[in-house]
Design a protein around this motif. Sequence first.
Motif, PDB file in Angstrom:
ATOM      1  N   ILE A  94       0.866  -1.171   0.000  1.00 10.41           N
ATOM      2  CA  ILE A  94       0.000   0.000   0.000  1.00 10.41           C
ATOM      3  C   ILE A  94       0.912   1.233   0.000  1.00 10.41           C
ATOM      4  O   ILE A  94       1.817   1.346   0.826  1.00 10.41           O
ATOM      5  CB  ILE A  94      -0.935   0.025   1.217  1.00 10.41           C
ATOM      6  N   VAL A  95       0.649   2.137  -0.942  1.00 13.45           N
ATOM      7  CA  VAL A  95       1.473   3.336  -1.102  1.00 13.45           C
ATOM      8  C   VAL A  95       0.626   4.573  -0.815  1.00 13.45           C
ATOM      9  O   VAL A  95      -0.512   4.680  -1.273  1.00 13.45           O
ATOM     10  CB  VAL A  95       2.049   3.421  -2.538  1.00 13.45           C
ATOM     11  N   ASP A  96       1.208   5.509  -0.060  1.00 18.22           N
ATOM     12  CA  ASP A  96       0.636   6.838   0.152  1.00 18.22           C
ATOM     13  C   ASP A  96       1.609   7.858  -0.418  1.00 18.22           C
ATOM     14  O   ASP A  96       2.827   7.743  -0.198  1.00 18.22           O
ATOM     15  CB  ASP A  96       0.448   7.138   1.643  1.00 18.22           C
ATOM     16  N   LEU A  97       1.092   8.840  -1.137  1.00 19.66           N
ATOM     17  CA  LEU A  97       1.927   9.887  -1.733  1.00 19.66           C
ATOM     18  C   LEU A  97       1.238  11.225  -1.530  1.00 19.66           C
ATOM     19  O   LEU A  97       0.069  11.389  -1.890  1.00 19.66           O
ATOM     20  CB  LEU A  97       2.125   9.601  -3.229  1.00 19.66           C
ATOM     21  N   GLU A  98       1.965  12.174  -0.933  1.00 22.98           N
ATOM     22  CA  GLU A  98       1.398  13.487  -0.645  1.00 22.98           C
ATOM     23  C   GLU A  98       2.331  14.575  -1.141  1.00 22.98           C
ATOM     24  O   GLU A  98       3.538  14.519  -0.881  1.00 22.98           O
ATOM     25  CB  GLU A  98       1.177  13.626   0.862  1.00 22.98           C
ATOM     26  N   THR A  99       1.774  15.564  -1.841  1.00 22.47           N
ATOM     27  CA  THR A  99       2.551  16.714  -2.306  1.00 22.47           C
ATOM     28  C   THR A  99       1.962  17.975  -1.681  1.00 22.47           C
ATOM     29  O   THR A  99       0.754  18.072  -1.475  1.00 22.47           O
ATOM     30  CB  THR A  99       2.503  16.854  -3.840  1.00 22.47           C
ATOM     31  N   THR A 100       2.827  18.947  -1.404  1.00 29.61           N
ATOM     32  CA  THR A 100       2.401  20.231  -0.862  1.00 29.61           C
ATOM     33  C   THR A 100       3.108  21.329  -1.642  1.00 29.61           C
ATOM     34  O   THR A 100       4.301  21.212  -1.949  1.00 29.61           O
ATOM     35  CB  THR A 100       2.740  20.338   0.637  1.00 29.61           C
ATOM     36  N   PHE A 101       2.366  22.395  -1.958  1.00 33.28           N
ATOM     37  CA  PHE A 101       2.920  23.474  -2.766  1.00 33.28           C
ATOM     38  C   PHE A 101       2.061  24.729  -2.612  1.00 33.28           C
ATOM     39  O   PHE A 101       0.942  24.676  -2.102  1.00 33.28           O
ATOM     40  CB  PHE A 101       2.996  23.063  -4.243  1.00 33.28           C
ATOM     41  N   LEU A 102       2.604  25.857  -3.084  1.00 34.28           N
ATOM     42  CA  LEU A 102       1.824  27.081  -3.148  1.00 34.28           C
ATOM     43  C   LEU A 102       0.928  26.995  -4.369  1.00 34.28           C
ATOM     44  O   LEU A 102       1.405  26.699  -5.467  1.00 34.28           O
ATOM     45  CB  LEU A 102       2.745  28.301  -3.277  1.00 34.28           C
ATOM     46  N   PRO A 103      -0.355  27.230  -4.220  1.00 32.34           N
ATOM     47  CA  PRO A 103      -1.247  27.148  -5.376  1.00 32.34           C
ATOM     48  C   PRO A 103      -0.866  28.180  -6.429  1.00 32.34           C
ATOM     49  O   PRO A 103      -0.515  29.310  -6.107  1.00 32.34           O
ATOM     50  CB  PRO A 103      -2.624  27.447  -4.812  1.00 32.34           C
ATOM     51  N   ILE A 104      -0.922  27.755  -7.672  1.00 31.08           N
ATOM     52  CA  ILE A 104      -0.606  28.651  -8.783  1.00 31.08           C
ATOM     53  C   ILE A 104      -1.801  29.556  -9.067  1.00 31.08           C
ATOM     54  O   ILE A 104      -1.658  30.700  -9.452  1.00 31.08           O
ATOM     55  CB  ILE A 104      -0.208  27.831 -10.025  1.00 31.08           C
ATOM     56  N   GLY A 105      -2.982  29.040  -8.878  1.00 33.09           N
ATOM     57  CA  GLY A 105      -4.194  29.825  -9.118  1.00 33.09           C
ATOM     58  C   GLY A 105      -5.414  28.957  -8.885  1.00 33.09           C
ATOM     59  O   GLY A 105      -5.318  27.760  -8.658  1.00 33.09           O
ATOM     60  N   PHE A 106      -6.556  29.590  -8.971  1.00 33.43           N
ATOM     61  CA  PHE A 106      -7.821  28.889  -8.772  1.00 33.43           C
ATOM     62  C   PHE A 106      -8.758  29.167  -9.942  1.00 33.43           C
ATOM     63  O   PHE A 106      -9.897  29.578  -9.770  1.00 33.43           O
ATOM     64  CB  PHE A 106      -8.464  29.299  -7.438  1.00 33.43           C
ATOM     65  N   ASP A 107      -8.250  28.967 -11.147  1.00 37.23           N
ATOM     66  CA  ASP A 107      -9.016  29.235 -12.361  1.00 37.23           C
ATOM     67  C   ASP A 107      -9.654  27.978 -12.928  1.00 37.23           C
ATOM     68  O   ASP A 107     -10.018  27.947 -14.096  1.00 37.23           O
ATOM     69  CB  ASP A 107      -8.125  29.886 -13.418  1.00 37.23           C
TER      70      ASP A 107
END
Length: 122
Positions: free
Chosen positions: A33-46
Amino acid sequence: MNPFKQTVALKDVKCFALHGFYPEEQLTGNHFIVDLETTFLPIGFDDELAQTVNYEDLNQIILEEMRNTQKLLETVLNNIINKVIALYPFVERVEVSIKKLNPPMPGQVGQSFVQLSYQTEK
């Protein structure tokens, strides 16, 4: 300054793979079982997929690396992180873990667990 942090993740991706240090593990395989999480500043909400991490891409990376037999789960985790960073260089943090279900060892072991994290120095 952008007050938002965005997380895109996949949890409990179930795979059968041939990872293992011992040759017999690479012949018989195991469930993972694999879990993968990414975190970043959103580029936009378009409402555009190009402005985020596509979890379909994350799934493809996981499945590709789970098919690529390795002795150590740490190698698999490192390969996954490197592919995520290459595809999404704006990602600030990546955390990935693998659980090997019922690892072949004495006693009743439900799972082994390995986790690796990457964080930019921003």
